[in-house]
Every structure is written in C-alpha cells, then in structure tokens.
Design an enzyme around this catalytic site. Structure first.
Site, PDB file in Angstrom:
ATOM      1  N   LYS A  53      -3.296  12.052  26.628  1.00 33.15           N
ATOM      2  CA  LYS A  53      -4.715  11.941  26.241  1.00 33.15           C
ATOM      3  C   LYS A  53      -5.532  13.042  26.925  1.00 33.15           C
ATOM      4  O   LYS A  53      -6.377  13.682  26.300  1.00 33.15           O
ATOM      5  CB  LYS A  53      -5.249  10.550  26.622  1.00 33.15           C
ATOM      6  CG  LYS A  53      -4.688   9.443  25.718  1.00 33.15           C
ATOM      7  CD  LYS A  53      -4.924   8.042  26.268  1.00 33.15           C
ATOM      8  CE  LYS A  53      -4.167   7.029  25.398  1.00 33.15           C
ATOM      9  NZ  LYS A  53      -4.243   5.654  25.911  1.00 33.15           N
ATOM     10  N   GLN A  97      -6.429   2.476  30.850  1.00 38.94           N
ATOM     11  CA  GLN A  97      -5.083   2.416  30.273  1.00 38.94           C
ATOM     12  C   GLN A  97      -4.477   1.022  30.499  1.00 38.94           C
ATOM     13  O   GLN A  97      -4.446   0.528  31.620  1.00 38.94           O
ATOM     14  CB  GLN A  97      -4.194   3.503  30.891  1.00 38.94           C
ATOM     15  CG  GLN A  97      -2.807   3.578  30.300  1.00 38.94           C
ATOM     16  CD  GLN A  97      -2.793   3.967  28.819  1.00 38.94           C
ATOM     17  OE1 GLN A  97      -3.511   4.865  28.389  1.00 38.94           O
ATOM     18  NE2 GLN A  97      -1.992   3.270  28.031  1.00 38.94           N
ATOM     19  N   ASP A 120     -11.893   3.068  22.979  1.00 38.75           N
ATOM     20  CA  ASP A 120     -10.732   2.349  22.413  1.00 38.75           C
ATOM     21  C   ASP A 120     -11.148   1.369  21.312  1.00 38.75           C
ATOM     22  O   ASP A 120     -10.304   0.904  20.542  1.00 38.75           O
ATOM     23  CB  ASP A 120     -10.026   1.553  23.528  1.00 38.75           C
ATOM     24  CG  ASP A 120      -8.800   2.270  24.073  1.00 38.75           C
ATOM     25  OD1 ASP A 120      -8.233   3.102  23.339  1.00 38.75           O
ATOM     26  OD2 ASP A 120      -8.405   1.982  25.213  1.00 38.75           O
TER      27      ASP A 120
END
Ligand code: NDP
Length: 287
Positions: A53, A97, A120
């Site tokens: 990422k 994460q 997200d």
C-alpha cells in the site's frame, strides 16, 4: 476457454491516471494527499500488505506514512494514536491494517476513525451510506470487483449473480453493489444447501470463501463470468492460489480473474482512489 481479466493490468492503468491527477494537486490545493497506515505487530502477511500500500502511494505521488506499533500496545494507546491522526489536518486517509492482536477490539478501532478519513470504507457510517445509496466511501475489494466487470463491459443488469461468502468486507458489500446495478443476487455461505446447484445458476459468480480451489468446474455454468477474490496458500506448493479451481473452471467460463494478479491489485488501486476522494472532500476540490 475464458478470457482472463487481468486486475494487475487494469490497476496499472488506473494508477497512471491517478498519478496524472495527483500531479496537478500541489498547484491547485497547495499540498498532496496523505495516507497514514497503522500496523500493529509483525504479522508477515500484514507487513507485506502494508508495504504494498505504501509503495503504491509513493508511485502515484501521494504521501504515505506507516506507523508501526508494538504488538503489545494497549487498545487505549491505539485509540489515542487514531485520535491524533483524526485531528491532524495534513492526514486525509487513515487505515488500520487488520487483523489486530486478540486483546484489541477491531470494531472499536474502526469506529474510532472519523468516517471522512476511513479509506477502507469499514466505518458504520460508510457502511450505512452504501446500504442507503448515499455518498460515502465504498470498501475497496467490492469496488474493485465492479470495476473489473465494467472494464470488459460485462452486463450486470438483469443477470443472475451468486456471491459465495457473506463477510462484511467482501461478500455482503459486493452483493449490494451488484443489486444496485440491477443483478438478481443470491448470497451463499457455509450453511447453504445444494451449493453446486446455486452456483450453477450464476451468470456472474463471485468466490469470496477463503478456501483453496473450492469452486470447481462442476459448480460453474457454461459461459459464466467468474471472479475469484480468495487469497490462499496452496498446501503443497506454498504458492498463492484463489478460491477457484482456475485450470478447470477457465475451460467453462467466459471471463475469469486469476490469483495472484486479479482482485488483489484492484483492491489496492481502489484504496488509492478512496484516498484521493477523501483528500478532495477534505480540501473541497473536484476530481
Ligand atoms: P471470511 O472468512 O470473513 O468469510 C468467508 C465466507 O465464506 C463466510 O461468509 C463463510 O460462510 C463462507 N464459507 C466458508 N466456507 C464455506 C463453504 N464450505 N461453503 C460456502 N461458503 C463458505 O473471509 P473474507 O470475506 O474476509 O475473505 C474471503 C477470501 O477473500 C479470503 O481468501 C481472503 O483472503 C480474500 N480476500 C482478498 C482480498 C483481496 O484484495 N484480493 C481482500 C479481502 C479478502 P459463513 O458466513 O457461513 O461462515
């Protein structure tokens, strides 16, 4: 024999477009988008995802900050860090994460990120926006799946779609997106009876199960479009493989995605897209 849709290629094209767009931001808005990623602990898969990422952010010309925290950090300390990032005006997107260590309540952590920086799309407000068809951030993997279908002009409207898997991050939201595009959608799960028969009805079959080569050729209708979301390790070779028995299913499907190189790269490019969208909303700009 199916046409293989390369999520890798599509994501590279998308990244080039994003790079060109981001290159205009400094002049227009006086700063670049910044994504802050929090990684708790050293889980190798998580380290690899976070590295990917960060790399994508830099490739596109955005600012990436990876905050590595000790596995034994308390939930309160983690929430404090999120609060700091929420209040930091230079930060446009925050990603924690997953999975988190067992002593930390993931829901509590997700809920702590302000929805405007939730790249997200997991915050309850963004989930509600998806279900109510309001403006919000879409979860990356489902968004990427729809982009993959659209990249080949695959008709969704009027088609029978079967989604195998009902998780909050993949199965349910992709089912909603397909429904919004006027597919007739069935969501199958571990308690579904006659799964083979259900899958065989699908014009569009989405596999989000987490079991290596679970979807076999006998479960697939001739000419179906098969999207493989799964990321599994082959027990024998240790290599990555999907939820679909690719070698056999490709002989029956009209279109198919591969693992690796399918939905995975699309998930990352959609994360980048979401970061840009959050940035633009933050600075009051347009795409
Ligand atoms: P979850 O484990 O949260 O969900 C799996 C789903 O599969 C559940 O709904 C479960 O049913 C269903 N399932 C399990 N066994 C069966 C079975 N025998 N028959 C039918 N359904 C079954 O996984 P995720 O949704 O998070 O992820 C799914 C896969 O996608 C994983 O391999 C994951 O690594 C991958 N993934 C890939 C991403 C990418 O970027 N490419 C992003 C996110 C995930 P039930 O609800 O009844 O338990």
């Amino acid at each position: 024999m199916a046409i293989i849709i390369s999520g890798k290629e599509l994501s590279l094209q998308k990244k080039e477009q994003m790079k060109a767009l981001v290159a205009t931001f400094l002049a227009k808005y006086g700063r670049l988008p910044k994504l802050s990623v929090i990684l708790v602990g050293n889980n190798p898969a998580s380290v690899s995802y976070v590295t990917g990422k960060g790399k994508s952010c830099v490739e596109i010309g955005m600012i990436n900050e990876t905050i590595r925290l000790d596995e034994n950090i308390t939930q309160d300390e983690l929430l404090k860090k999120i609060d700091e990032l929420n209040k930091d005006d230079s930060v446009d997107g925050i990603l924690v994460q997953l999975p988190l260590p067992k002593h930390i309540d993931s829901n509590c952590v997700i809920n702590a990120i302000v929805p405007e920086k939730d790249v997200d799309g997991f915050h309850p407000q963004n989930v509600a926006s998806l279900y109510l068809k309001q403006k919000g951030t879409l979860p990356c993997t489902p968004k990427g799946i729809i982009q993959v279908l659209d990249s080949k002009n695959i008709t969704i409207e009027g088609k029978r779609a079967v989604v195998v898997g009902r998780s909050n991050i993949v199965g349910l939201p992709v089912a909603k997106l397909l429904l919004d595009r006027n597919a007739t959608v069935t969501v199958a799960h571990s308690k579904t009876s006659n799964l083979t028969e259900v899958c065989k009805e699908a014009d569009i079959l989405i596999a989000a199960v987490g079991k290596a080569r679970f979807i076999t050729a006998d479960m697939v209708k001739d000419g179906a479009v098969v999207i493989d979301v799964g990321v599994n390790r082959d027990e024998n070779t240790g290599k990555l493989c999907g939820d679909v028995d690719f070698d056999n299913v490709k002989e029956k499907a009209s279109y198919i995605t591969k693992v690796p190189g399918g939905i995975g790269p699309m998930t990352i490019s959609c994360l980048m897209e979401n970061t840009i969208e959050c940035f633009l909303a933050h600075v009051g700009g347009n795409k």
